[in-house]
Design an enzyme around this catalytic site. Structure first.
Site, PDB file in Angstrom:
ATOM      1  N   GLU A 230       7.846   1.992   8.613  1.00 31.96           N
ATOM      2  CA  GLU A 230       8.301   0.724   8.024  1.00 31.96           C
ATOM      3  C   GLU A 230       7.769   0.505   6.611  1.00 31.96           C
ATOM      4  O   GLU A 230       6.544   0.404   6.408  1.00 31.96           O
ATOM      5  CB  GLU A 230       7.878  -0.454   8.920  1.00 31.96           C
ATOM      6  CG  GLU A 230       8.523  -1.748   8.476  1.00 31.96           C
ATOM      7  CD  GLU A 230       8.257  -2.930   9.408  1.00 31.96           C
ATOM      8  OE1 GLU A 230       7.535  -2.765  10.403  1.00 31.96           O
ATOM      9  OE2 GLU A 230       8.782  -4.019   9.105  1.00 31.96           O
TER      10      GLU A 230
ATOM     11  N   LYS B  98       3.513  -9.317  16.250  1.00 32.36           N
ATOM     12  CA  LYS B  98       4.173  -8.076  15.776  1.00 32.36           C
ATOM     13  C   LYS B  98       3.588  -7.690  14.423  1.00 32.36           C
ATOM     14  O   LYS B  98       3.343  -6.518  14.137  1.00 32.36           O
ATOM     15  CB  LYS B  98       5.687  -8.285  15.693  1.00 32.36           C
ATOM     16  CG  LYS B  98       6.496  -7.009  15.448  1.00 32.36           C
ATOM     17  CD  LYS B  98       6.636  -6.609  13.997  1.00 32.36           C
ATOM     18  CE  LYS B  98       7.537  -5.395  13.813  1.00 32.36           C
ATOM     19  NZ  LYS B  98       7.637  -4.951  12.420  1.00 32.36           N
TER      20      LYS B  98
HETATM   21  C1  HMG Z   1       4.355  -6.173  -0.498  1.00 28.56           C
HETATM   22  C2  HMG Z   1       3.188  -6.944  -1.084  1.00 28.56           C
HETATM   23  C3  HMG Z   1       1.882  -6.187  -0.821  1.00 28.56           C
HETATM   24  C4  HMG Z   1       3.370  -7.111  -2.570  1.00 28.56           C
HETATM   25  O1  HMG Z   1       2.388  -7.990  -3.008  1.00 28.56           O
HETATM   26  P1  HMG Z   1       2.176  -8.451  -4.484  1.00 28.56           P
HETATM   27  O2  HMG Z   1       1.421  -9.713  -4.449  1.00 28.56           O
HETATM   28  O3  HMG Z   1       3.447  -8.390  -5.233  1.00 28.56           O
HETATM   29  O4  HMG Z   1       1.299  -7.278  -4.927  1.00 28.56           O
HETATM   30  P2  HMG Z   1       0.334  -7.101  -6.117  1.00 28.56           P
HETATM   31  O5  HMG Z   1       1.058  -6.289  -7.117  1.00 28.56           O
HETATM   32  O6  HMG Z   1      -0.341  -8.365  -6.532  1.00 28.56           O
HETATM   33  O7  HMG Z   1      -0.740  -6.186  -5.380  1.00 28.56           O
HETATM   34  C5  HMG Z   1      -1.744  -6.680  -4.520  1.00 28.56           C
HETATM   35  C6  HMG Z   1      -2.295  -5.518  -3.738  1.00 28.56           C
HETATM   36  O8  HMG Z   1      -1.332  -5.146  -2.702  1.00 28.56           O
HETATM   37  C7  HMG Z   1      -1.354  -3.726  -2.537  1.00 28.56           C
HETATM   38  N1  HMG Z   1      -0.063  -3.183  -2.966  1.00 28.56           N
HETATM   39  C8  HMG Z   1       0.921  -3.810  -3.629  1.00 28.56           C
HETATM   40  N2  HMG Z   1       1.986  -2.995  -3.802  1.00 28.56           N
HETATM   41  C9  HMG Z   1       1.661  -1.816  -3.231  1.00 28.56           C
HETATM   42  C10 HMG Z   1       2.347  -0.588  -3.076  1.00 28.56           C
HETATM   43  N3  HMG Z   1       3.588  -0.405  -3.528  1.00 28.56           N
HETATM   44  N4  HMG Z   1       1.726   0.392  -2.421  1.00 28.56           N
HETATM   45  C11 HMG Z   1       0.474   0.222  -1.926  1.00 28.56           C
HETATM   46  N5  HMG Z   1      -0.224  -0.913  -2.066  1.00 28.56           N
HETATM   47  C12 HMG Z   1       0.359  -1.932  -2.695  1.00 28.56           C
HETATM   48  C13 HMG Z   1      -2.465  -3.203  -3.450  1.00 28.56           C
HETATM   49  O9  HMG Z   1      -3.681  -3.176  -2.723  1.00 28.56           O
HETATM   50  C14 HMG Z   1      -2.481  -4.242  -4.520  1.00 28.56           C
HETATM   51  O10 HMG Z   1      -3.702  -4.272  -5.235  1.00 28.56           O
HETATM   52  P3  HMG Z   1      -3.866  -3.255  -6.506  1.00 28.56           P
HETATM   53  O11 HMG Z   1      -4.061  -1.896  -5.905  1.00 28.56           O
HETATM   54  O12 HMG Z   1      -2.602  -3.317  -7.311  1.00 28.56           O
HETATM   55  O13 HMG Z   1      -5.052  -3.765  -7.230  1.00 28.56           O
HETATM   56  C15 HMG Z   1       3.084  -8.386  -0.475  1.00 28.56           C
HETATM   57  O14 HMG Z   1       4.266  -9.067  -0.761  1.00 28.56           O
HETATM   58  C16 HMG Z   1       2.819  -8.393   0.984  1.00 28.56           C
HETATM   59  O15 HMG Z   1       1.697  -8.176   1.420  1.00 28.56           O
HETATM   60  N6  HMG Z   1       3.855  -8.697   1.783  1.00 28.56           N
HETATM   61  C17 HMG Z   1       3.800  -8.649   3.236  1.00 28.56           C
HETATM   62  C18 HMG Z   1       4.698  -7.540   3.689  1.00 28.56           C
HETATM   63  C19 HMG Z   1       4.647  -7.290   5.167  1.00 28.56           C
HETATM   64  O16 HMG Z   1       3.977  -7.947   5.934  1.00 28.56           O
HETATM   65  N7  HMG Z   1       5.399  -6.299   5.580  1.00 28.56           N
HETATM   66  C20 HMG Z   1       5.526  -5.941   6.975  1.00 28.56           C
HETATM   67  C21 HMG Z   1       6.949  -5.936   7.345  1.00 28.56           C
HETATM   68  S1  HMG Z   1       7.506  -7.549   7.791  1.00 28.56           S
HETATM   69  C22 HMG Z   1       7.086  -7.632   9.469  1.00 28.56           C
HETATM   70  O17 HMG Z   1       7.363  -6.714  10.178  1.00 28.56           O
HETATM   71  C23 HMG Z   1       6.145  -8.636  10.104  1.00 28.56           C
HETATM   72  C24 HMG Z   1       6.207 -10.089   9.841  1.00 28.56           C
HETATM   73  C25 HMG Z   1       6.110 -10.394   8.409  1.00 28.56           C
HETATM   74  O18 HMG Z   1       7.394 -10.640  10.354  1.00 28.56           O
HETATM   75  C26 HMG Z   1       5.012 -10.683  10.572  1.00 28.56           C
HETATM   76  C27 HMG Z   1       4.924 -12.160  10.545  1.00 28.56           C
HETATM   77  O19 HMG Z   1       5.979 -12.832  10.497  1.00 28.56           O
HETATM   78  O20 HMG Z   1       3.784 -12.674  10.653  1.00 28.56           O
END
Ligand code: HMG
Ligand code: NDP
Length: 416
Positions: A78, A257
């Site tokens: 994912e 989840k």
């Molecule tokens: C996607 C982010 C991290 C962007 O987040 P952002 O705020 O745009 O990221 P940023 O550029 O400020 O980066 C912050 C840090 O995130 C990490 N990071 C940032 N980008 C990357 C990348 N490309 N590859 C690896 N690490 C990454 C990295 O540690 C980075 O620090 P840095 O290294 O830059 O100093 C944020 O929006 C986020 O955490 N979103 C949550 C996404 C998520 O939960 N996905 C799971 C799928 S959805 C699901 O299945 C479950 C759910 C959500 O329904 C559960 C629920 O409802 O509770």
């Protein structure tokens, strides 16, 4: 039993199995080539082996548990899961880091007995506890040497017919399913011999009420601030999200989840049984007769405090942990040297994963971060080649709500 054309399929050679399947479903030479991948380890690990199914493995950065940094390998299909876990880990590292503790480390199992007087069984078990433990431990050649062994036994009435003799065992460094099953069968045979009971079954329970790890972490308000919200507002909104998972099982299932996104991925990377971990997590979430979120977030004077208590039925040895070559390497990458450390690190990933998801949900919404990282997958699923991928994703990023039609259109333009 009836005869079918697949009888003794497992006795055929690897090539014969592949040929039979290819003929049955019409696989092309190219498909067969992709599938064909004999492996001595895998062939001996599972049955009717066809191929190794590769899943991507990445690594979580910035996870700090009890003062030590861990790089945790995660196996997942994912997009955005690993980015989110790293994001949550970094947020938690900006506070006190994650404090983790193993509260208990026993695997449980049950011997279910039919139509036997409860009082008589209870009295017998109470009076013969040392003997019963000796039978259990004696059935496993080395459990005492590993510092493990039978620790508790009790009798529980299930209904007017069935009674369960519940045994709890310290499995040492192992997950312990096979270990306790051997013990339970030995104790069952002994009870049959001593009391002439009718045993319906003897099996471990995946309700892991006594194999619990607890993790706590705090995040200062300053780390939670976004362009449009103060850190305190974000923290309060995360606490609200946590409360909703307590009162609504629709939300609790999704909340959990999100936690399991991280936990499963790490459990798989360490070569462990993720069905056992899933089963334990969800049954624990429903243990009070109401399914709820496994983690809780609250606001303190200085920041956001998170808490996760979760069963973690994993092993540092046994199962596939020392058989799958990557599992061993992954233990080294994560710098875990025993089962308790591994339990703590995996639970900490769960807390970090949950934090990132909740923060996204109560600020920008999940789609912004998640879909941004999902674009590669969207492009590949719709036929973009490795060479086309960067251009396609770049163009998709500029669109409001890109979908498969957009990818196909971009590809048509590129291929003209
Ligand atoms: C996607 C982010 C991290 C962007 O987040 P952002 O705020 O745009 O990221 P940023 O550029 O400020 O980066 C912050 C840090 O995130 C990490 N990071 C940032 N980008 C990357 C990348 N490309 N590859 C690896 N690490 C990454 C990295 O540690 C980075 O620090 P840095 O290294 O830059 O100093 C944020 O929006 C986020 O955490 N979103 C949550 C996404 C998520 O939960 N996905 C799971 C799928 S959805 C699901 O299945 C479950 C759910 C959500 O329904 C559960 C629920 O409802 O509770
Ligand atoms: N419902 C479920 O969850 C079920 C799960 N399973 C499966 O069972 C497997 C896990 O069971 P488990 O009993 O851990 O598996 P194993 O039998 O693979 O591993 C345990 C064995 O590891 C050896 N060992 C070596 N060092 C240690 C140590 N320090 N502490 C403890 N044991 C040690 C012991 O054998 P020795 O002394 O001989 O070296 C022990 O019996 C998983 O593959 C799981 O998928 C099976 C049935 C049901």
């Amino acid at each position: 039993m009836m005869k079918t054309k697949w009888d003794h399929f497992y006795k055929k050679t690897y090539q014969q199995r592949l040929d039979l399947i290819a003929k049955e479903v019409g696989l092309s030479a190219d498909q067969l080539n992709k599938l064909g991948n004999d492996s001595t380890v895998s062939r001996n690990l599972i049955e009717n082996f066809l191929t190794d199914y590769p899943l991507p493995e990445g690594v979580v950065t910035n996870l700090k548990v009890n003062g030590q940094e861990h790089l945790v390998p995660m196996v997942t299909e994912e997009p955005s899961v690993i980015a989110a876990a790293s994001n949550g880990s970094k947020l938690l590292a900006s506070g006190t880091g994650i404090k983790a503790e193993v509260l208990s480390h026993l695997i449980g199992g049950q011997i279910v007995i039919k139509d036997f007087p409860l009082a008589k069984l209870t009295q017998f078990v109470d009076q013969h506890r040392p003997e019963l433990f000796a039978v259990a431990n004696g059935s496993h050649p080395h459990i005492l040497q590993y510092g493990g062994g039978a620790q508790k036994v009790g009798v529980r009435k299930l209904d007017e017919h069935f009674t369960s003799v519940d045994l709890a065992v310290d499995p040492g460094e192992a997950m312990g399913a096979n270990t306790i099953n051997t013990m339970l069968e030995a104790v069952a045979a002994w009870l049959q011999q001593k009391l002439a009971v009718t045993v319906t079954m003897a099996i471990l329970t995946n309700f892991e009420a006594e194999r619990i790890v607890q993790v706590n972490g705090t995040v200062p308000f300053s780390a939670l601030e976004t362009q449009s919200m103060s850190g305190e507002t974000v923290a309060k909104r995360i606490a609200d999200a946590s409360r909703i998972a307590e009162i609504d099982h629709y939300r609790a299932a999704t909340h959990n989840k999100g936690i399991m996104n991280g936990i499963d991925a790490a459990v798989i990377a360490f070569g462990n049984d993720w069905r056992a971990v899933e089963s334990a997590a969800h049954s624990y979430a429903a243990k009070d007769g109401h399914y709820r979120g496994l983690s809780q977030w609250s606001v303190s004077a200085t920041g956001l405090a998170g808490h996760l208590t979760i069963p973690m039925p994993i092993g540092y040895v046994g199962g596939a942990t020392k058989v799958l070559p990557l599992a061993k390497i992954n233990q080294q990458i994560a710098q875990v040297t025993n089962v308790r450390e591994e339990m703590k690190v995996i639970a900490a990933v769960g807390l970090a994963q949950n934090l990132a998801a909740l923060k996204a949900l109560v600020t920008d919404g999940i789609q912004k971060g998640h879909m941004n990282l999902q674009l590669n997958s969207l492009a590949m699923a719709n036929g973009a080649t490795r060479e086309e991928l960067p251009v396609v994703v770049d163009r998709l990023k500029k669109m409001k709500q890109p979908d498969s039609t957009d990818v196909k259109q971009i590809l048509r333009q590129l291929r003209r």
